[in-house]
Design an enzyme around this catalytic site. Structure first.
Site, PDB file in Angstrom:
ATOM      1  N   LYS A   1     -11.920 -41.057  68.489  1.00 48.24           N
ATOM      2  CA  LYS A   1     -11.630 -42.075  67.471  1.00 48.24           C
ATOM      3  C   LYS A   1     -12.496 -43.308  67.717  1.00 48.24           C
ATOM      4  O   LYS A   1     -13.085 -43.863  66.805  1.00 48.24           O
ATOM      5  CB  LYS A   1     -10.155 -42.490  67.531  1.00 48.24           C
ATOM      6  CG  LYS A   1      -9.186 -41.440  67.038  1.00 48.24           C
ATOM      7  CD  LYS A   1      -7.853 -42.140  66.740  1.00 48.24           C
ATOM      8  CE  LYS A   1      -6.679 -41.296  67.071  1.00 48.24           C
ATOM      9  NZ  LYS A   1      -5.423 -41.995  67.123  1.00 48.24           N
TER      10      LYS A   1
ATOM     11  N   GLU B   1      -1.393 -31.220  72.559  1.00 51.01           N
ATOM     12  CA  GLU B   1      -1.347 -32.665  72.825  1.00 51.01           C
ATOM     13  C   GLU B   1      -0.315 -33.013  73.887  1.00 51.01           C
ATOM     14  O   GLU B   1      -0.419 -34.051  74.523  1.00 51.01           O
ATOM     15  CB  GLU B   1      -1.056 -33.441  71.528  1.00 51.01           C
ATOM     16  CG  GLU B   1      -2.248 -33.465  70.586  1.00 51.01           C
ATOM     17  CD  GLU B   1      -2.170 -34.557  69.521  1.00 51.01           C
ATOM     18  OE1 GLU B   1      -1.104 -35.169  69.338  1.00 51.01           O
ATOM     19  OE2 GLU B   1      -3.192 -34.781  68.864  1.00 51.01           O
TER      20      GLU B   1
ATOM     21  N   HIS C   1      -6.062  -6.709  63.223  1.00 52.46           N
ATOM     22  CA  HIS C   1      -7.358  -6.172  62.812  1.00 52.46           C
ATOM     23  C   HIS C   1      -8.495  -7.121  63.163  1.00 52.46           C
ATOM     24  O   HIS C   1      -9.604  -6.970  62.666  1.00 52.46           O
ATOM     25  CB  HIS C   1      -7.355  -5.882  61.304  1.00 52.46           C
ATOM     26  CG  HIS C   1      -6.386  -4.805  60.948  1.00 52.46           C
ATOM     27  ND1 HIS C   1      -6.769  -3.529  60.590  1.00 52.46           N
ATOM     28  CD2 HIS C   1      -5.031  -4.800  60.945  1.00 52.46           C
ATOM     29  CE1 HIS C   1      -5.692  -2.802  60.362  1.00 52.46           C
ATOM     30  NE2 HIS C   1      -4.618  -3.549  60.569  1.00 52.46           N
TER      31      HIS C   1
HETATM   32  O1  PA5 Z   1       1.324 -36.446  68.040  1.00 52.59           O
HETATM   33  C1  PA5 Z   1       0.744 -37.463  67.713  1.00 52.59           C
HETATM   34  O2  PA5 Z   1       1.184 -38.584  67.992  1.00 52.59           O
HETATM   35  C2  PA5 Z   1      -0.545 -37.419  66.923  1.00 52.59           C
HETATM   36  O3  PA5 Z   1      -0.908 -36.115  66.616  1.00 52.59           O
HETATM   37  C3  PA5 Z   1      -0.406 -38.196  65.625  1.00 52.59           C
HETATM   38  O4  PA5 Z   1       0.623 -37.636  64.856  1.00 52.59           O
HETATM   39  C4  PA5 Z   1      -1.692 -38.210  64.813  1.00 52.59           C
HETATM   40  O5  PA5 Z   1      -2.753 -38.683  65.594  1.00 52.59           O
HETATM   41  C5  PA5 Z   1      -1.547 -39.086  63.566  1.00 52.59           C
HETATM   42  O6  PA5 Z   1      -1.211 -40.385  63.921  1.00 52.59           O
HETATM   43  P1  PA5 Z   1      -0.601 -41.416  62.901  1.00 52.59           P
HETATM   44  O7  PA5 Z   1       0.701 -40.888  62.420  1.00 52.59           O
HETATM   45  O8  PA5 Z   1      -0.458 -42.670  63.673  1.00 52.59           O
HETATM   46  O9  PA5 Z   1      -1.585 -41.543  61.766  1.00 52.59           O
END
Ligand code: PA5
Length: 501
Positions: free
Chosen positions: A476, A340, A361
């Protein structure tokens, strides 16, 4: 309170190409796939400059548009939490977190942690790395006040959630018995993530059915962790959870950088980990990052080596080879951090977690002999917690193990590490080692902070903003649009469950 013998290190010497004058066919191959020894020299000045910029970003009140989003709060967060605990004690954020954790520990035997992505992977990494491997299977007296933990709300897997609800229904029948009481930690920074929100409705419904809709337990045993504003905070307030019992994820800390906020620290405190030692480890790593020269700075070393391997040597697949199955979830946490943070605009390395020797393995063949696109970082723990399990002598030697009967599993592990490293070096496959002297809260604190800082450094080196995750939004949006475009009816049979309350 940094203990020098507990410092973690990064050893990358093995992937430096031999000097040009010592020509052999292997040296030629290594020259193609390893780093030239003098390549790091000119990087030092660049690294110092970029480190200076990353350090300065911590202070920016009004960041310029090209730096947005900017969420550098994780860098000083651990030290700030420690300082405020020292000054304000129980009235500090950490004091509040300890109080809430203690309430869950005193009053429940099971805690369901709901969250996804950065709101889940850190807590799970801490649980797997630092708790007993079979924690949830241990009887209550051996868990000494630590509830069992279940991580859910990180998918929309109907059967997994239904299995958990069924487990709670079948094992907890008397809510006034502490052994049969369970609680919920629901984590979402935005407060609007569908996976977590849907699971929370189901789990909260189950809790209301179990304790009774008016029961005080609903307020005491459900702990929301969320950003300063959002739907989860509004919902928690509407449910009558006091503001003081809603834990806050600071605005300036991004989801995948939030393990040292209540997101990771509350589950850690519930599972009985030493939260202070985690924070001391993380704070010590920030200090090392900011103050130490390249040769003593694992953040700069890791960032430089991995950046060059990805961008110049084209090793675009980055393998985290963990030499302990307890560290697999740390690998998954890093997968998300790297994906990310750097997987943007058609760029960024692809992370893979492998547990060695298990995956020697399976993926081992690919790593040794497949596409030459991999950089392998071994994650090694030098000292084991338990005394060695010996191979042992046996009257029946058909398995031919008597020759190594006095060796323990740590000896086998070490032989596997050296054997694999040697095999990779002889095939010009680049590897380096992240070395943890022991597996403790203090070393894991250092490790996670090191990887977060190195990821930010890599982002800045490659001119990729390491914060934000615009690519995640598309699925999303589509998911919600698909759901809203079709009738609000379930497909197939429906579970007999409590209504949302
Ligand atoms: O790094 C990030 O911001 C994302 O991976 C969020 O943690 C993830 O999408 C979950 O989001 P939220 O905490 O708003 O539910």
């Amino acid at each position: 309170m940094q203990l020098p013998d507990e410092n973690i290190e990064y050893d990358y010497k093995r992937l430096l190409a031999p000097p040009a004058e010592s020509w052999t066919p292997l040296a030629e191959l290594q020259a193609q796939h390893f780093l030239a020894a003098d390549r790091l020299e000119p990087m030092r000045a660049i690294l110092n400059a970029v480190r200076g910029r990353v350090a300065a970003e911590r202070e920016l009140q009004n960041p310029p548009p090209e730096l947005l989003p900017l969420q550098a709060g994780f860098i000083d967060g651990p030290q700030k939490l420690l300082d405020s605990f020292r000054r304000k004690g129980d009235a500090s954020e950490l004091g509040k977190l300890n109080r809430v954790a203690q309430r869950l520990r005193d009053n429940t035997d099971r805690v369901v942690v709901l969250g996804i992505g950065g709101s889940y992977l850190g807590g799970k990494a801490l649980f797997d790395a630092l708790c007993h491997t079979y924690h949830n299977e241990l009887p209550r007296n051996l868990r000494i006040g630590k509830p069992r933990l279940y991580f859910e709300g990180n998918n929309v897997d109907n059967d997994a959630l239904a299995d958990l609800l069924e487990l709670l229904e079948n094992t907890c029948v008397e809510p006034e018995t502490p052994e049969e009481r369970w609680g919920v930690v629901v984590v979402s920074k935005s407060g609007g993530t569908l996976e977590t929100a849907a699971a929370y409705r189901a789990v909260r419904g189950e809790a209301a059915k179990y304790y009774g809709i008016k029961s005080d337990w609903l307020k005491q045993l459900i702990v929301p962790i969320t950003g300063p504003k959002g739907k989860l905070r509004d919902l928690a307030r509407a449910e009558g959870i006091p503001d003081d019992d809603i834990l806050t994820i600071p605005d300036d800390v991004g989801g995948r950088y939030s393990v040292f906020t209540p997101v990771g620290l509350l589950p850690a405190a519930v599972m009985g980990l030493d939260v202070r030692a985690l924070l001391l480890g993380a704070a010590a790593m920030t200090k090392r990052f900011l103050e130490e020269p390249f040769d003593r700075n694992p953040v700069l070393q890791f960032a430089a080596v991995n950046h060059l391997m990805a961008t110049e040597a084209k090793k675009t697949t980055r393998v985290m080879a963990v030499y302990s199955r307890k560290l697999e979830s740390v690998g998954f946490w890093y997968d998300q951090l790297l994906s990310e943070s750097l997987g943007k605009s058609g760029r960024g390395p692809t992370p893979i977690t492998s547990v060695y020797t298990r995956d020697l393995h399976s993926r081992g063949q690919q790593h040794q002999d497949g596409t030459r696109d991999k950089m392998i970082n071994n994650l090694i723990v030098r000292t084991q917690k338990h005394p060695a399990v010996l191979v042992g002598m046996s009257d029946r030697n058909e398995d031919d193990l008597n020759a190594i009967s006095r060796r323990g599993l740590p000896d086998l592990q070490e032989a596997a590490l050296h054997g694999a490293n040697q095999a990779y070096a002889e095939a010009a496959r680049p590897t380096a080692d992240i070395i943890l002297p022991v597996l403790t809260e203090h070393t894991i604190g250092q490790l996670l902070q090191m990887l977060m800082l190195a990821t930010v450094m890599e982002g800045r080196l490659a001119q990729i903003n390491p914060y934000g995750q615009p690519g995640v939004e598309a699925y999303k949006r589509n998911m919600m649009a698909i759901l809203k475009a079709t009738p609000n009816l379930p497909k197939g049979e429906v579970r007999d469950q409590a209504k949302g309350v």
